[in-house]
Design a protein around this motif. Sequence first.
Motif, PDB file in Angstrom:
ATOM      1  N   TRP A   1      -2.137   5.297  -3.509  1.00  0.00           N
ATOM      2  CA  TRP A   1      -3.049   5.987  -2.588  1.00  0.00           C
ATOM      3  C   TRP A   1      -3.382   7.402  -3.045  1.00  0.00           C
ATOM      4  O   TRP A   1      -4.444   7.900  -2.773  1.00  0.00           O
ATOM      5  N   GLY A   2      -2.474   8.072  -3.703  1.00  0.00           N
ATOM      6  CA  GLY A   2      -2.758   9.447  -4.127  1.00  0.00           C
ATOM      7  C   GLY A   2      -1.494  10.203  -4.462  1.00  0.00           C
ATOM      8  O   GLY A   2      -1.108  10.327  -5.625  1.00  0.00           O
ATOM      9  N   SER A   3      -0.802  10.716  -3.433  1.00  0.00           N
ATOM     10  CA  SER A   3       0.408  11.510  -3.671  1.00  0.00           C
ATOM     11  C   SER A   3       1.509  10.676  -4.313  1.00  0.00           C
ATOM     12  O   SER A   3       2.380  11.213  -4.997  1.00  0.00           O
ATOM     13  N   ASP A   4       1.472   9.360  -4.109  1.00  0.00           N
ATOM     14  CA  ASP A   4       2.467   8.491  -4.736  1.00  0.00           C
ATOM     15  C   ASP A   4       2.264   8.399  -6.242  1.00  0.00           C
ATOM     16  O   ASP A   4       3.168   7.991  -6.971  1.00  0.00           O
ATOM     17  N   LEU A   5       1.069   8.800  -6.726  1.00  0.00           N
ATOM     18  CA  LEU A   5       0.808   8.844  -8.165  1.00  0.00           C
ATOM     19  C   LEU A   5       0.811  10.266  -8.694  1.00  0.00           C
ATOM     20  O   LEU A   5       1.430  10.567  -9.714  1.00  0.00           O
ATOM     21  N   TRP A   6       0.131  11.179  -7.970  1.00  0.00           N
ATOM     22  CA  TRP A   6       0.033  12.564  -8.445  1.00  0.00           C
ATOM     23  C   TRP A   6       1.359  13.308  -8.298  1.00  0.00           C
ATOM     24  O   TRP A   6       1.684  14.180  -9.108  1.00  0.00           O
ATOM     25  N   GLY A   7       2.127  12.976  -7.273  1.00  0.00           N
ATOM     26  CA  GLY A   7       3.366  13.702  -7.019  1.00  0.00           C
ATOM     27  C   GLY A   7       4.467  13.331  -8.003  1.00  0.00           C
ATOM     28  O   GLY A   7       4.429  12.289  -8.656  1.00  0.00           O
ATOM     29  N   ASP A   8       5.461  14.193  -8.104  1.00  0.00           N
ATOM     30  CA  ASP A   8       6.597  13.968  -9.004  1.00  0.00           C
ATOM     31  C   ASP A   8       7.901  14.023  -8.221  1.00  0.00           C
ATOM     32  O   ASP A   8       8.825  14.765  -8.563  1.00  0.00           O
ATOM     33  N   LYS A   9       7.975  13.257  -7.156  1.00  0.00           N
ATOM     34  CA  LYS A   9       9.172  13.237  -6.328  1.00  0.00           C
ATOM     35  C   LYS A   9      10.368  12.775  -7.151  1.00  0.00           C
ATOM     36  O   LYS A   9      10.302  11.766  -7.854  1.00  0.00           O
ATOM     37  N   LYS A  10      11.456  13.496  -7.053  1.00  0.00           N
ATOM     38  CA  LYS A  10      12.634  13.246  -7.884  1.00  0.00           C
ATOM     39  C   LYS A  10      13.136  11.807  -7.724  1.00  0.00           C
ATOM     40  O   LYS A  10      13.342  11.318  -6.628  1.00  0.00           O
ATOM     41  N   GLY A  11      13.292  11.142  -8.844  1.00  0.00           N
ATOM     42  CA  GLY A  11      13.879   9.804  -8.860  1.00  0.00           C
ATOM     43  C   GLY A  11      12.911   8.673  -8.589  1.00  0.00           C
ATOM     44  O   GLY A  11      13.261   7.504  -8.756  1.00  0.00           O
ATOM     45  N   ARG A  12      11.657   9.002  -8.185  1.00  0.00           N
ATOM     46  CA  ARG A  12      10.742   7.932  -7.793  1.00  0.00           C
ATOM     47  C   ARG A  12      10.090   7.253  -8.985  1.00  0.00           C
ATOM     48  O   ARG A  12       9.803   6.058  -8.950  1.00  0.00           O
ATOM     49  N   LEU A  13       9.863   7.996 -10.061  1.00  0.00           N
ATOM     50  CA  LEU A  13       9.141   7.441 -11.202  1.00  0.00           C
ATOM     51  C   LEU A  13       9.831   6.209 -11.780  1.00  0.00           C
ATOM     52  O   LEU A  13       9.184   5.180 -12.037  1.00  0.00           O
ATOM     53  N   GLU A  14      11.148   6.290 -11.979  1.00  0.00           N
ATOM     54  CA  GLU A  14      11.865   5.150 -12.554  1.00  0.00           C
ATOM     55  C   GLU A  14      11.832   3.949 -11.615  1.00  0.00           C
ATOM     56  O   GLU A  14      11.721   2.802 -12.066  1.00  0.00           O
ATOM     57  N   LYS A  15      11.915   4.201 -10.328  1.00  0.00           N
ATOM     58  CA  LYS A  15      11.826   3.101  -9.357  1.00  0.00           C
ATOM     59  C   LYS A  15      10.442   2.447  -9.417  1.00  0.00           C
ATOM     60  O   LYS A  15      10.314   1.221  -9.338  1.00  0.00           O
ATOM     61  N   GLN A  16       9.401   3.287  -9.555  1.00  0.00           N
ATOM     62  CA  GLN A  16       8.055   2.751  -9.659  1.00  0.00           C
ATOM     63  C   GLN A  16       7.904   1.897 -10.920  1.00  0.00           C
ATOM     64  O   GLN A  16       7.310   0.812 -10.881  1.00  0.00           O
ATOM     65  N   LYS A  17       8.443   2.389 -12.021  1.00  0.00           N
ATOM     66  CA  LYS A  17       8.347   1.638 -13.278  1.00  0.00           C
ATOM     67  C   LYS A  17       8.993   0.263 -13.157  1.00  0.00           C
ATOM     68  O   LYS A  17       8.425  -0.747 -13.601  1.00  0.00           O
ATOM     69  N   ASP A  18      10.169   0.212 -12.553  1.00  0.00           N
ATOM     70  CA  ASP A  18      10.862  -1.072 -12.384  1.00  0.00           C
ATOM     71  C   ASP A  18      10.054  -2.016 -11.487  1.00  0.00           C
ATOM     72  O   ASP A  18       9.910  -3.205 -11.786  1.00  0.00           O
TER      73      ASP A  18
ATOM     74  N   HIS B   1       0.842  -1.193   0.000  1.00  0.00           N
ATOM     75  CA  HIS B   1       0.000   0.000   0.000  1.00  0.00           C
ATOM     76  C   HIS B   1       0.877   1.243   0.000  1.00  0.00           C
ATOM     77  O   HIS B   1       1.673   1.458   0.908  1.00  0.00           O
ATOM     78  N   THR B   2       0.663   2.045  -0.999  1.00  0.00           N
ATOM     79  CA  THR B   2       1.427   3.231  -1.409  1.00  0.00           C
ATOM     80  C   THR B   2       2.732   2.810  -2.070  1.00  0.00           C
ATOM     81  O   THR B   2       3.473   1.997  -1.540  1.00  0.00           O
ATOM     82  N   MET B   3       2.986   3.410  -3.229  1.00  0.00           N
ATOM     83  CA  MET B   3       4.212   3.139  -3.971  1.00  0.00           C
ATOM     84  C   MET B   3       5.251   4.207  -3.665  1.00  0.00           C
ATOM     85  O   MET B   3       5.601   5.026  -4.512  1.00  0.00           O
ATOM     86  N   GLU B   4       5.701   4.205  -2.416  1.00  0.00           N
ATOM     87  CA  GLU B   4       6.776   5.099  -2.022  1.00  0.00           C
ATOM     88  C   GLU B   4       8.057   4.296  -1.880  1.00  0.00           C
ATOM     89  O   GLU B   4       8.060   3.077  -2.067  1.00  0.00           O
ATOM     90  N   GLU B   5       9.138   4.984  -1.529  1.00  0.00           N
ATOM     91  CA  GLU B   5      10.453   4.369  -1.594  1.00  0.00           C
ATOM     92  C   GLU B   5      10.570   3.093  -0.765  1.00  0.00           C
ATOM     93  O   GLU B   5      11.143   2.096  -1.218  1.00  0.00           O
ATOM     94  N   GLN B   6      10.037   3.111   0.460  1.00  0.00           N
ATOM     95  CA  GLN B   6      10.188   1.941   1.325  1.00  0.00           C
ATOM     96  C   GLN B   6       9.493   0.711   0.760  1.00  0.00           C
ATOM     97  O   GLN B   6      10.055  -0.382   0.740  1.00  0.00           O
ATOM     98  N   SER B   7       8.253   0.884   0.282  1.00  0.00           N
ATOM     99  CA  SER B   7       7.531  -0.267  -0.255  1.00  0.00           C
ATOM    100  C   SER B   7       8.140  -0.741  -1.573  1.00  0.00           C
ATOM    101  O   SER B   7       8.169  -1.944  -1.853  1.00  0.00           O
ATOM    102  N   ILE B   8       8.646   0.190  -2.375  1.00  0.00           N
ATOM    103  CA  ILE B   8       9.308  -0.200  -3.622  1.00  0.00           C
ATOM    104  C   ILE B   8      10.541  -1.040  -3.319  1.00  0.00           C
ATOM    105  O   ILE B   8      10.792  -2.080  -3.949  1.00  0.00           O
ATOM    106  N   LEU B   9      11.325  -0.600  -2.332  1.00  0.00           N
ATOM    107  CA  LEU B   9      12.525  -1.349  -1.951  1.00  0.00           C
ATOM    108  C   LEU B   9      12.150  -2.737  -1.441  1.00  0.00           C
ATOM    109  O   LEU B   9      12.750  -3.745  -1.843  1.00  0.00           O
ATOM    110  N   LEU B  10      11.166  -2.817  -0.558  1.00  0.00           N
ATOM    111  CA  LEU B  10      10.755  -4.110  -0.014  1.00  0.00           C
ATOM    112  C   LEU B  10      10.242  -5.045  -1.104  1.00  0.00           C
ATOM    113  O   LEU B  10      10.453  -6.262  -1.043  1.00  0.00           O
ATOM    114  N   SER B  11       9.580  -4.489  -2.101  1.00  0.00           N
ATOM    115  CA  SER B  11       9.025  -5.342  -3.164  1.00  0.00           C
ATOM    116  C   SER B  11      10.115  -6.071  -3.936  1.00  0.00           C
ATOM    117  O   SER B  11       9.869  -7.127  -4.519  1.00  0.00           O
TER     118      SER B  11
END
Length: 399
Positions: A133-150, A109-119
Amino acid sequence: MRILIIGREPSDFVSPISKELINNNYVVDLLEYGSFSGIKEDYSFVYQDQYKAFNLNNYSKLSLMLGFFSIQFIKSLISSFSIKIALRTSLLNRKFRPIFKQYDIVNFHTMEEQSILLSSFVPIGVKIVFSFWGSDLWGDKKGRLEKQKDALKRASKITMQSPEMKLKFSEKFNSNQLDKVSLQLFGINYSFFSLCERIANDYQYKAAIKEALCIPLSKTVITVSYCGKPVSNQISILKSINKLSSEIKRSIHLIIPLNYGASLEYKKQIESNILGQPYSYMINETFLPLEDLVKLKYASDIYVHANTTDAFSNSMLENIYTKNICLIGDWLPYGLLKNTEVDVIWFNDFDNLTFQLQFAIENKDKIIEEIGKNAQIIKDTFSETSTVKKWIEMFKELE
């Protein structure tokens, strides 16, 4: 079927989902890497205070030494060029991979750095569900998009709350995984409705609740968003309120929730915007039990919701249910709400908010009569009873 639900603090939303999964003979465990806020009897816990695992200071010297001698450490060092990151990755892999191996499905739940790493530690063969959840999709936190894609390459299902989120997902991720997307709402917990019924019976009039909370009975009560995070735009809301005439401001009382996400600097900004104003106010900086939160909602006459971004706010829905006149930013992706017959007031910017606030205050009694049907619509459409069945169907598709 064994399911592990993971997130920073997902308990409030996934509690009804887990209960229904358990009723359908699934084994459900919860792993939180943030501060625990859930109801323990809803789950069996795989590991409490798991968030400590992210801090290297919480490992023994022996564990730290062993962390250097792993393939995971070498791989991470090559990609990150950081001994600290590589060591943490190695230690987390050693801790979590044996845990994840026990499950059929792991839902992050939520695609932020910690959950991406654990996955990245979930073994092949274990299905993964990612829930935005929301900000994990709407936001553009630097470097997170590529991690989410992977990370999303491993997904069996990807959940989000609204068609607008699906459209945003398509824009950000080039539509290549739309077939995996499942629209899933987080319904309002049944305990909220039960409390509302009891409180409405105990306090038959708003006046009784206001009096109990020492709120002036003659004043119109306005709740300024739901939390102290900058994304809630409380400061902009206050500036809009401050543009009202002195006569109107003397007739209002503000409830300003700062009990979630407010920094010291943010609190100072709030105080500077209310200093010297003729309205009365109360600032809530402490976490309140659900019953007290519900009473505050019933004490309120008008609720202003103006987040910069949002998926779909349960707090906003709860304020509609408790017969607040709700003023909502028209830029928010709330097509699901607009497609119902719920009566709210939309505003398109903060200058327009001042105008709409004046209208709502001056016509309060008439508007409250007109929004009488809102509560039943919210309960019928957005309660956990209405939404949780779809979650169960989604998990069953993965069996």
